[in-house]
Scaffold this active site. Structure first.
Site, PDB file in Angstrom:
ATOM      1  N   LYS A 186     -52.848   7.674  -8.517  1.00  0.00           N
ATOM      2  CA  LYS A 186     -51.880   7.250  -9.525  1.00  0.00           C
ATOM      3  C   LYS A 186     -52.014   5.758  -9.818  1.00  0.00           C
ATOM      4  O   LYS A 186     -51.900   5.315 -10.969  1.00  0.00           O
ATOM      5  CB  LYS A 186     -50.459   7.568  -9.059  1.00  0.00           C
ATOM      6  CG  LYS A 186     -49.371   7.111 -10.051  1.00  0.00           C
ATOM      7  CD  LYS A 186     -49.544   7.763 -11.409  1.00  0.00           C
ATOM      8  CE  LYS A 186     -48.575   7.191 -12.459  1.00  0.00           C
ATOM      9  NZ  LYS A 186     -47.183   7.591 -12.246  1.00  0.00           N
ATOM     10  N   SER A 190     -43.802   7.171  -8.200  1.00  0.00           N
ATOM     11  CA  SER A 190     -44.988   6.325  -8.055  1.00  0.00           C
ATOM     12  C   SER A 190     -44.647   5.199  -7.083  1.00  0.00           C
ATOM     13  O   SER A 190     -43.865   4.299  -7.409  1.00  0.00           O
ATOM     14  CB  SER A 190     -45.408   5.745  -9.403  1.00  0.00           C
ATOM     15  OG  SER A 190     -45.848   6.760 -10.266  1.00  0.00           O
ATOM     16  N   LYS A 192     -44.131  -2.749 -11.956  1.00  0.00           N
ATOM     17  CA  LYS A 192     -44.070  -2.352 -10.549  1.00  0.00           C
ATOM     18  C   LYS A 192     -45.371  -1.678 -10.120  1.00  0.00           C
ATOM     19  O   LYS A 192     -45.919  -1.958  -9.051  1.00  0.00           O
ATOM     20  CB  LYS A 192     -42.866  -1.432 -10.336  1.00  0.00           C
ATOM     21  CG  LYS A 192     -42.704  -0.882  -8.927  1.00  0.00           C
ATOM     22  CD  LYS A 192     -43.301   0.520  -8.759  1.00  0.00           C
ATOM     23  CE  LYS A 192     -42.629   1.546  -9.642  1.00  0.00           C
ATOM     24  NZ  LYS A 192     -43.179   2.911  -9.427  1.00  0.00           N
TER      25      LYS A 192
END
Length: 301
Positions: free
Chosen positions: A178, A103, A246
């Site tokens: 995502k 990701s 993150k």
């Protein structure tokens, strides 16, 4: 079902962490030759025990690969492993299919695709959702960005890893989807955490309350998968708060770039940051519950 020899591929799998290890093992079970590389050695040894092979360097892992899959923590690691000196593009054969299942930011995915094209390497960004359980059970959702022909070539591999496999657009689109996924999950976990503390402070039978909520409109995959962790205060990481923090940075940066306002997303990002600042970064993201407890005057230890 194992594949015939003409269907089997040699896959270099770089990054054998919580997600990567079971994914690599599932590709072995599907009949592929999987060569694993990881910064630390024990996950490589576990892959060998599962029937895969090990490599001591990126160069050795990718030398004979038909496909290279990266499953790494963040943009910095992906950029270093793919573009750095001694990285994938320095050693992989032209025509190889490179699939980044980490990701990262959409801009990183596009940059890698452009660098790959210059080397004659086909690239997909194909991040996943489903956590450790989804990786182990091969029921991940996989959202892929890139050329349609490359997606078609990769789809049999994806089907060994997940049950929802969708080509969502050009390079970077997988990472954009995502990011949206991580936004939805963060807000859902936060809402569930608030409901749990609210119910407990009101003296409700919490297991019964969550059972009935799960059967109504409030039901969700998040409730189903995270309620036991919250009931038992068992925050063994399936997906760490550090990583979701993150990802929320990716969401907010991408939203700022395209002019989208995310009121709930911005708050969820701050609450994720607060959990990390309070020492919960290595816990599962269901530990957002601890932040609600802190705000509500309850001890968390």
């Amino acid at each position: 079902m194992r594949m015939s020899a003409d269907q089997s591929r040699t896959i270099a799998f770089l990054g054998l962490g919580i997600m990567g290890s079971p994914m690599a093992a599932n590709l072995v079970r599907a009949g592929h030759t999987v060569v694993g590389y990881n910064r630390s050695r024990p996950p490589v040894d576990r892959l060998i025990e599962a029937g895969g092979r090990g490599a001591d360097s990126i160069a050795a892992a990718v030398a004979d690969a038909d496909v290279v899959i990266t499953m790494l923590p963040a943009d910095r690691q992906v950029t270093e492993v793919v573009l750095g000196e001694g990285g994938v593009l320095a050693h992989v054969r032209p025509g190889t299919l490179l699939i980044d299942m980490s990701s990262v930011g959409p801009q990183t995915a596009v940059a890698i695709a452009e660098a790959g094209r210059a080397k004659g390497v086909r690239v997909l960004d194909a991040p996943v959702s489903g956590g450790e359980a989804g990786a182990v059970d091969a029921v991940l959702s996989i959202m892929a960005g890139g050329d349609a022909d490359d997606f078609a070539a990769a789809e049999p591999l994806f089907r060994a890893l997940g049950t929802t496999v969708v080509h969502v657009g050009p390079h970077g689109a997988g990472q954009t989807v995502k990011a949206a996924n991580q936004l939805i999950v963060a807000v859902n976990i936060q809402a569930l955490a608030e409901a749990v503390v609210f119910l407990e402070k009101a003296g409700a039978d919490l297991p019964a309350a969550l059972e009935v909520l799960g059967g109504g409109l409030a039901g969700s995959t998040v409730l189903t998968r995270k309620k036991d962790a919250m009931l038992n205060r068992d925050f063994k990481p399936g997906f760490r708060i550090d990583l979701h923090h993150k990802d929320m940075g990716i969401v907010t940066e991408a939203a700022r770039a395209n002019g989208t306002v995310l009121p709930l997303g911005s708050l969820a990002a701050q609450l994720m940051a607060s959990a990390r600042a309070n020492g919960d970064g290595t816990l599962d993201h269901s530990a957002l519950l601890r932040g609600v407890e802190r705000l509500s005057g309850r001890t968390t230890d």
